[in-house]
Motif scaffolding. Sequence first.
Motif, PDB file in Angstrom:
ATOM      1  N   GLU A  16     -50.964  64.838  -9.702  1.00 29.67           N
ATOM      2  CA  GLU A  16     -49.793  65.699  -9.921  1.00 29.67           C
ATOM      3  C   GLU A  16     -49.273  66.266  -8.604  1.00 29.67           C
ATOM      4  O   GLU A  16     -48.057  66.264  -8.366  1.00 29.67           O
ATOM      5  N   THR A  29     -39.154  66.166 -13.269  1.00 27.83           N
ATOM      6  CA  THR A  29     -40.557  66.575 -13.243  1.00 27.83           C
ATOM      7  C   THR A  29     -41.388  65.565 -14.019  1.00 27.83           C
ATOM      8  O   THR A  29     -41.399  65.578 -15.247  1.00 27.83           O
ATOM      9  N   ARG A  31     -44.745  63.662 -15.569  1.00 27.21           N
ATOM     10  CA  ARG A  31     -45.983  64.128 -16.195  1.00 27.21           C
ATOM     11  C   ARG A  31     -47.083  63.126 -15.913  1.00 27.21           C
ATOM     12  O   ARG A  31     -46.830  61.915 -15.881  1.00 27.21           O
ATOM     13  N   LEU A  33     -50.595  61.942 -17.519  1.00 23.82           N
ATOM     14  CA  LEU A  33     -51.389  62.007 -18.737  1.00 23.82           C
ATOM     15  C   LEU A  33     -52.692  61.262 -18.541  1.00 23.82           C
ATOM     16  O   LEU A  33     -52.729  60.220 -17.870  1.00 23.82           O
ATOM     17  N   SER A  43     -41.861  59.863 -16.711  1.00 18.08           N
ATOM     18  CA  SER A  43     -40.813  60.761 -16.239  1.00 18.08           C
ATOM     19  C   SER A  43     -39.520  60.502 -17.002  1.00 18.08           C
ATOM     20  O   SER A  43     -39.322  59.416 -17.548  1.00 18.08           O
TER      21      SER A  43
END
Length: 109
Positions: A16, A29, A31, A33, A43
């Motif tokens: 991240e 932004t 992500r 996972l 995204s």
Amino acid sequence: MRLPAHPNDLDKKRIERAIAARKRYRYVTPRVLKTEGGYLIESACCSRNVDPDGGVVDIALMLFDPADGRWLVHRKNHRAGTWELDSTHGRLADALALINDDEDRRFWQ
């Protein structure tokens, strides 16, 4: 019984932080996972190249191969809806550098 090395919270945070320094699509932004054996980066599709409606799209799938200690970096073939192996790396930092630089727009399409 030994737990799998990935996914884990520490490397998820490293990913991240690293993708915050990417060169493309800095105004969305993404992500990160956890997925079996690694991490999925997704995204919003701000370019509208993949999703004309700007929905969430897959960027990269990073899987750790415990047999040889290498990272398998996959890019999404959005037309076929499949993951394709892009490259392998001995270090997570090297895999992240590839995704962040992405000069050929293989990931951030």
